[in-house]
Scaffold this motif. Structure first.
Motif, short mmCIF file in Angstrom:
data_model
loop_
_atom_site.label_atom_id
_atom_site.label_comp_id
_atom_site.label_asym_id
_atom_site.label_seq_id
_atom_site.Cartn_x
_atom_site.Cartn_y
_atom_site.Cartn_z
N ILE A 60 43.05 31.90 53.57
CA ILE A 60 43.36 30.58 54.12
C ILE A 60 44.35 29.83 53.24
CG2 ILE A 60 42.41 28.40 54.94
CD1 ILE A 60 41.53 30.93 56.49
N VAL A 61 44.04 29.71 51.95
CA VAL A 61 44.92 28.93 51.06
C VAL A 61 46.24 29.65 50.80
CG1 VAL A 61 45.13 27.92 48.76
CG2 VAL A 61 42.95 27.79 49.97
N LEU A 62 46.18 30.92 50.45
CA LEU A 62 47.39 31.66 50.07
C LEU A 62 47.95 32.55 51.18
CD1 LEU A 62 46.46 32.80 46.44
CD2 LEU A 62 47.83 30.82 47.13
N ARG A 63 47.12 32.92 52.14
CA ARG A 63 47.49 33.88 53.18
C ARG A 63 48.10 35.14 52.55
NH1 ARG A 63 51.19 32.98 58.65
NH2 ARG A 63 50.21 34.66 59.84
N GLU A 64 47.33 35.70 51.64
CA GLU A 64 47.79 36.83 50.82
C GLU A 64 46.98 38.08 51.15
OE1 GLU A 64 48.59 37.28 46.11
OE2 GLU A 64 46.52 36.84 46.65
N ARG A 65 47.64 39.23 51.13
CA ARG A 65 46.93 40.50 51.29
C ARG A 65 46.16 40.81 50.01
NH1 ARG A 65 48.54 43.05 55.85
NH2 ARG A 65 50.57 42.52 56.73
N ASP A 66 45.07 41.55 50.17
CA ASP A 66 44.25 41.93 49.01
C ASP A 66 44.93 43.10 48.31
OD1 ASP A 66 42.31 42.34 47.13
OD2 ASP A 66 40.65 42.27 48.54
N ARG A 67 45.47 42.84 47.13
CA ARG A 67 46.20 43.86 46.39
C ARG A 67 46.00 43.65 44.90
NH1 ARG A 67 50.68 41.34 44.33
NH2 ARG A 67 51.22 39.33 45.26
N PRO A 68 46.20 44.70 44.11
CA PRO A 68 46.11 44.53 42.66
C PRO A 68 47.11 43.49 42.17
CG PRO A 68 46.16 46.86 43.25
CD PRO A 68 46.48 46.10 44.50
N GLY A 69 46.69 42.63 41.27
CA GLY A 69 47.59 41.62 40.72
C GLY A 69 47.88 40.47 41.64
N GLY A 70 47.14 40.34 42.73
CA GLY A 70 47.39 39.26 43.68
C GLY A 70 47.18 37.89 43.06
N ALA A 71 47.89 36.89 43.60
CA ALA A 71 47.79 35.53 43.07
C ALA A 71 46.39 34.95 43.23
CB ALA A 71 48.82 34.63 43.74
N ASN A 72 45.66 35.42 44.24
CA ASN A 72 44.33 34.85 44.47
C ASN A 72 43.35 35.17 43.35
OD1 ASN A 72 41.94 36.85 45.69
ND2 ASN A 72 43.98 37.72 45.82
N ILE A 73 43.62 36.23 42.61
CA ILE A 73 42.71 36.60 41.51
C ILE A 73 42.70 35.49 40.46
CG2 ILE A 73 42.25 38.30 39.70
CD1 ILE A 73 43.70 40.37 41.47
N GLY A 74 43.87 35.06 40.06
CA GLY A 74 43.96 33.96 39.11
C GLY A 74 43.48 32.65 39.68
N LEU A 75 43.69 32.44 40.99
CA LEU A 75 43.25 31.19 41.61
C LEU A 75 41.73 31.10 41.64
CD1 LEU A 75 44.02 28.58 43.02
CD2 LEU A 75 44.11 29.84 45.19
N ILE A 76 41.06 32.21 41.96
CA ILE A 76 39.59 32.22 41.92
C ILE A 76 39.09 31.88 40.53
CG2 ILE A 76 37.57 33.74 42.07
CD1 ILE A 76 39.09 35.26 44.31
N ASP A 77 39.70 32.49 39.52
CA ASP A 77 39.33 32.23 38.13
C ASP A 77 39.53 30.77 37.77
OD1 ASP A 77 38.68 33.42 35.41
OD2 ASP A 77 40.63 32.55 34.97
N THR A 78 40.68 30.21 38.17
CA THR A 78 41.00 28.82 37.83
C THR A 78 40.05 27.84 38.51
OG1 THR A 78 43.35 29.34 37.51
CG2 THR A 78 42.79 27.05 37.98
N VAL A 79 39.78 28.05 39.79
CA VAL A 79 38.88 27.15 40.52
C VAL A 79 37.47 27.21 39.94
CG1 VAL A 79 37.80 26.71 42.75
CG2 VAL A 79 40.24 27.24 42.65
N ALA A 80 36.99 28.42 39.65
CA ALA A 80 35.65 28.56 39.08
C ALA A 80 35.56 27.86 37.74
CB ALA A 80 35.30 30.04 38.94
#
Length: 208
Positions: A60-80
């Protein structure tokens, strides 16, 4: 689109949360019950618990495919980390493939000052199909077929180091929520009725 740089494995890590905060990670394949468990914990606990859903941030936020090194990985970490530092308990839920998200989750657990617990919902593929078919969202069922479920499914995709508790498909939703809340100490009353004073204290401490 360029990928933002991330600290390497030798970079200094930052501790997060406090001795009072609780971090829960709930992983598993599609239709394993992750979202229901996370929602059940939040409903039972009340205010003061942040729900960090992989699908929301990635799709929803990034509309990103699930892939190694994806931006959502860091975003999950940051939000948590932000929520933990603001005094919230945090539940992270998602498929969160071990080879994509394992390093981030291991670092977050290691850096968290309070109690951390990781759970893997182990549901066989046949049961996954049955649970998926029972969903009420017709549009989602049309988009996500057995083919997609087979492509996404990974048996026993556990995080390294044995840091996860495996919960089988024979555990009911009620029992699983009970088990997680007892193990993490979330069975008591909410500890953060009004988050605003805590947020102000965190910001004031950073400015000082």
């Amino acid at each position: 689109m360029s990928t933002p740089s991330r600290p390497g494995p030798t970079a200094a890590r930052m501790m997060t949360g406090s001795k009072e905060t609780r971090l829960v990670v709930v992983r598993g394949n599609s239709a394993s019950g992750k979202s229901s468990v996370a929602a059940g914990i939040r409903q039972r606990f009340g205010r003061g618990l942040a729900l960090v859903a992989q699908d929301n941030l990635r799709r929803i936020v990034l509309r990103e495919r699930d892939r190694p090194g994806g931006a959502n990985i860091g975003l999950i970490d940051t939000v948590a980390r932000y929520a933990l530092d603001a005094g919230y308990h945090v539940v992270i839920e998602g498929i969160l493939y071990a080879d994509h998200y394992g390093d981030m989750l291991a670092g977050l657990v290691s850096d968290h000052r309070g109690v951390s617990r990781c759970y893997y919902l182990d549901v066989p593929f046949d049961e996954t199909l049955a649970r998926h078919a029972s969903k009420a969202d017709a549009e989602y069922l049309a988009q996500v077929t057995e083919r997609e479920l087979r492509d996404w499914y990974r048996a026993q995709d556990l995080l390294p180091g044995g840091i996860e508790t495996v919960i089988g498909s024979d555990s009911t939703l009620h029992d699983t929520v009970d088990r997680v809340m007892r193990a993490t100490g979330l069975t008591g009353p909410p500890t953060l009725d009004d988050p605003e004073p805590v947020l102000r204290r965190v910001r004031r401490g950073r400015e000082e």
